[in-house]
Every structure is written in C-alpha cells, then in structure tokens.
Design an enzyme around this catalytic site. Structure first.
Site, PDB file in Angstrom:
ATOM      1  CG  ASN A  21      -2.291   0.706   0.825  1.00  0.00           C
ATOM      2  OD1 ASN A  21      -2.343   1.921   0.909  1.00  0.00           O
ATOM      3  ND2 ASN A  21      -3.312  -0.005   0.414  1.00  0.00           N
ATOM      4  NE  ARG A  22      -2.299   5.132  -3.018  1.00  0.00           N
ATOM      5  CZ  ARG A  22      -3.084   4.080  -3.305  1.00  0.00           C
ATOM      6  NH1 ARG A  22      -3.495   3.280  -2.348  1.00  0.00           N
ATOM      7  NH2 ARG A  22      -3.436   3.832  -4.542  1.00  0.00           N
TER       8      ARG A  22
ATOM      9  CG  HIS B 234      -3.340  -6.699  -3.897  1.00  0.00           C
ATOM     10  ND1 HIS B 234      -4.510  -6.565  -4.610  1.00  0.00           N
ATOM     11  CD2 HIS B 234      -2.894  -5.445  -3.661  1.00  0.00           C
ATOM     12  CE1 HIS B 234      -4.746  -5.270  -4.809  1.00  0.00           C
ATOM     13  NE2 HIS B 234      -3.782  -4.575  -4.235  1.00  0.00           N
TER      14      HIS B 234
ATOM     15  CD  GLU C 194      -5.524  -4.868  -1.241  1.00  0.00           C
ATOM     16  OE1 GLU C 194      -4.518  -4.171  -1.001  1.00  0.00           O
ATOM     17  OE2 GLU C 194      -6.478  -4.440  -1.906  1.00  0.00           O
TER      18      GLU C 194
END
Ligand SMILES: *[C@@H]1O[C@H](CO)[C@@H](O)[C@H](O)[C@H]1NC(C)=O
Ligand SMILES: *[C@@H]1O[C@H](CO)[C@@H](O)[C@H](O)[C@H]1NC(C)=O
Ligand SMILES: *[C@@H]1O[C@H](CO)[C@@H](O)[C@H](O)[C@H]1NC(C)=O
Ligand SMILES: *[C@@H]1O[C@H](CO)[C@@H](O)[C@H](O)[C@H]1NC(C)=O
Length: 384
Positions: free
Chosen positions: A93-94, A191, A346
């Site tokens: 993710n980020r 994912h 996820e």
C-alpha cells in the site's frame, strides 16, 4: 524405511525446485497446483501469485473465484499490473509523500503513485520471481531474499516466506519475515481479487450485487484524493456508504446511488466505490471478519485473520483492457475485466502507519534484527 527415503528425496527436490522423480512438479506452463476436498488452487513463483482458485458453486460445479490470466507469461508484461493475488512488499500500500522516519533518520522512497509510494516502488515484491522452497499435494512455500535498498529507501536485507495450503474448502496463508541487518518497515498482504461468479452472471459483470459483511468494522480510515489515509479515523453510520457492519446482508453496491459514492475512493470524483482501509475492532479469536457472497453462484467466502484491518478495493481502475481467463466469463458476451467488476480484499496493518504515530501501529510495522514478522489468514468457502 522406504517411506523416509522417498520423503528425504521429495524434500530435497522441492528445496531445489529442480527436476526430480516422484515429487509433485509444476505443470508445463509453470503452474503449481495444490488441492483438498472442495478446493483446488494454482500458483506461479512470479509475485508468489495465485492464478486460479476453484471452489464449488451451488450446483456442485467448480468455479474459479479469483482474477488472473491464462497466459502465465503475461503477468510480468501486463502494463496495468494490478498485483493479481500476489504479495506486494516489503511495505504494501502507500507511504505518504515518499518518506518515513526511523529513530529520527528520514528515508526517502520512490514516488511512483503521485507524490506517494505504492507497494514500495520499483522492485516491489509483486514483480519478483520467488523461490519455491517446499511443494506438496496440498501446500506450497515461496521465499524471497530482498537485498538492501532494492526498493529505494528500504534499507537492510529482508528474508521472507509465504506458505499457501488447502484443507477442506479452505485456503490458508501464512507469512513470516525477518530483517537481517537493521530496522526497516515491513507490511505484507495477499492482494486477492474476487469475483465469486467468475463473471458468468449474464445480468451483470459488476461486483455491486455481491453481499459483503464486516461485522467488526464500524470504523475506517478517511482517505484523501490519492487514497492515502489522512490520519482521521471515522465511524460509518448505519446504511452510509462505508457501512458494512450494521447488517449482514448489505450489497457491495448498497450505497451506489448515494451522493458521494462516486468519488468515495478519491481521484477528485473519478473513483467510484471503495479503495480504503476498514479497521477490525474487538473481533473474537477465529471469528469471520469479512464475509463475501453471491446469490448467483451461491458461493460464500469467509476471511479469518490475525491482522487489524482490511483494504477493500472495488476495481474502479480496471478499464476493460484485460482479458478474463477461459475459466471465467461468457464467450462472446463477457470476456474482459471491466470497471467495478471485482473486489480486492487485503488483510493488513494500517496503511502508512509508519507515518502516523497517533495510531500506535509503528512498532507493528518496523522490524529490526531478532524480531519476527508474522501474518496469517484463511479464506473458508461454503454456500450461502
Ligand atoms: C514495481 O517494480 C517494477 C519493476 O522494477 C516496476 O516496473 C513497477 O513500476 C513497480 N511498481 C510500482 C507500483 O511501482
Ligand atoms: C532464490 O535463491 C537463490 C539461491 O539461493 C538466490 O540467489 C536468489 O536471490 C533467490 N531469489 C529470491 C527472489 O530471493
Ligand atoms: C538507494 O538507491 C538509490 C537509487 O535507487 C540511491 O540513490 C541511494 O543512494 C541508495 N541508498 C543507499 C543508502 O544505498
Ligand atoms: C441504483 O440505481 C441503479 C440505476 O438506476 C439501479 O439499477 C439500482 O438498483 C440502484 N441501486 C440501489 C442499491 O439503489
């Protein structure tokens, strides 16, 4: 005696993943198949990716409930690279603004998603060919040794492995990792992209009619226009857009016609539906924390996890260019992966938790030598 010799040979062969005698082998296209009653799964070393997951529908027929490609060689070429059922890492993710701090030192990561870092940037694990370190009829283990700085700003070597196994209609996933040299961020996930109808419902190929229940997830992280958490933790009112907790029978698209659904996942209104994080609060041990089901196929999928939340993404950015597998779709009618036609679920730690000390997740996301990272989930399939 003979048994143990065979066993030794099998283990040795699996460890080398080389040619051998009687040990299970991949298919000619490189897929590794594991199975148990009611379930059959296929994997490739690229990204430690699951390519197919067959479970039983309401008619007792096999239905392939995850997205993927028939052509194994296409995974590394796919320009969209949706991380289909792969393991992004070492920090999924980020990461906000492409930076984080450990012990007062700032580390800069690659800004590959606007001003943020997505899935660790270049050389992320979902683009790597993992090693197969064990393989049997119902289990496979993939391993990776991630060199220091192979993704920019991710320093220190990391060793990790993921074991996929199946028992009666259940897919189990177990990951471990350790940092060998120094403290580094670690946040892994599987994912997984689902369409429980295998795109065979003639009335719709979209995901909105699937039913989704997250009984322990009243709270969610507010996202900004780039799907980066702002830091705020919000509580969803019953029947509001981000509510999947107040009733067990909410459709994924229950709020489709509410103001704000268009733009609920940012991109200045261009992202419809979901691309955000839902906290799991006070779930009893071994409770199903996510249940996804579809009346059309009759398939029900239940997630159990040791993780504190899940990212939900309803495939807004699928643009209809990717083809479906032969095991999915309706020939001549529905052969492509269209917008909002799937859902990725996820299980993971809070995204960008390394940059949000106020959430108290930092020590669950930074690991140094001697600290074991562990992640465990399962998907149990049944009928609605
Ligand atoms: C992941 O790494 C690959 C290979 O280095 C790169 O082409 C790709 O852009 C990276 N993905 C992301 C999301 O940055
Ligand atoms: C696989 O194992 C080989 C030999 O030990 C090693 O050189 C290589 O880096 C490993 N690959 C990955 C992805 O870790
Ligand atoms: C990490 O790699 C980047 C290039 O990707 C390089 O600019 C940087 O100097 C490297 N950092 C270290 C500590 O090796
Ligand atoms: C939303 O609107 C569409 C199109 O008018 C309609 O088909 C659908 O049933 C509505 N969905 C909900 C959940 O109200």
């Amino acid at each position: 005696m003979k048994f143990s010799l065979l066993l030794v040979a099998a283990v040795a062969e699996a460890a080398m993943a080389g040619p051998g005698c009687d040990a299970p082998k991949p298919d000619k296209d490189g897929r590794y198949t594991i199975s148990a009653p009611g379930i059959k799964a296929k994997f490739i070393p690229y990204g430690a990716t699951m390519t197919n997951l067959f479970v039983k529908d309401k008619n007792g027929k096999d239905v392939d409930v995850v997205l993927g490609y028939d052509d194994v060689a296409y995974y590394p070429k796919d320009p969209g690279h949706p991380v289909y059922n792969a393991i992004p890492g070492r920090y999924a993710n980020r990461i906000g603004n492409g930076q984080y701090k450990i012990d007062g030192v700032t580390y800069k990561t690659e800004q590959n998603d606007g001003s943020n870092t997505l899935h660790s940037g270049t050389n992320n694990w979902s683009f790597r060919v993992f090693n197969v370190t064990a393989f049997s009829a119902d289990s496979i283990t993939f391993s990776i040794l991630d060199a220091s700085n192979s993704s920019q700003g991710m320093l220190g070597r990391v060793e990790s492995s993921v074991t996929y196994s199946v028992t009666d209609s259940t897919w189990h996933i177990k990951m471990t990792a350790k940092s060998l040299d120094q403290k580094t961020p670690l946040l892994l996930t599987q994912h997984t992209y689902f369409n429980l109808d295998a795109y065979r419902d003639p009335s719709t190929s979209q995901i909105w009619d699937h039913t989704l229940s997250l009984p322990y997830s009243k709270r969610y992280l507010e996202g900004d226009q780039g799907a980066l958490p702002t830091g705020k933790i919000l509580t969803a009112a019953p029947r509001s857009i981000n509510d999947f907790a107040s009733a067990a029978d909410l459709a994924v698209g229950h709020a489709r016609n509410q103001t704000g659904f268009q733009g609920n996942c940012g991109a200045d209104g261009a992202c419809e539906g979901y691309n955000g994080y839902f906290l799991i609060d006070d779930a009893p041990r071994d409770a199903a924390v996510v249940t996804l089901s579809s009346a059309f196929s009759g398939v029900k999928a239940e997630l159990r996890t040791d993780q504190p939340g899940v990212v939900l993404y309803t495939c807004n950015w699928m643009d209809g260019s990717a083809v479906l597998k032969g095991s999915q779709g309706i020939k001549g009618v529905n052969e492509k992966v269209g917008k909002s036609s799937c859902i990725a679920i996820e299980a993971q730690e809070y995204p960008d938790g390394i940059n949000h000390p106020e959430w108290n997740r930092v020590d669950k996301q930074i690991y140094g030598p001697g600290q074991a990272y562990k992640w465990e989930s399962s998907w149990k399939f049944g009928l609605v």
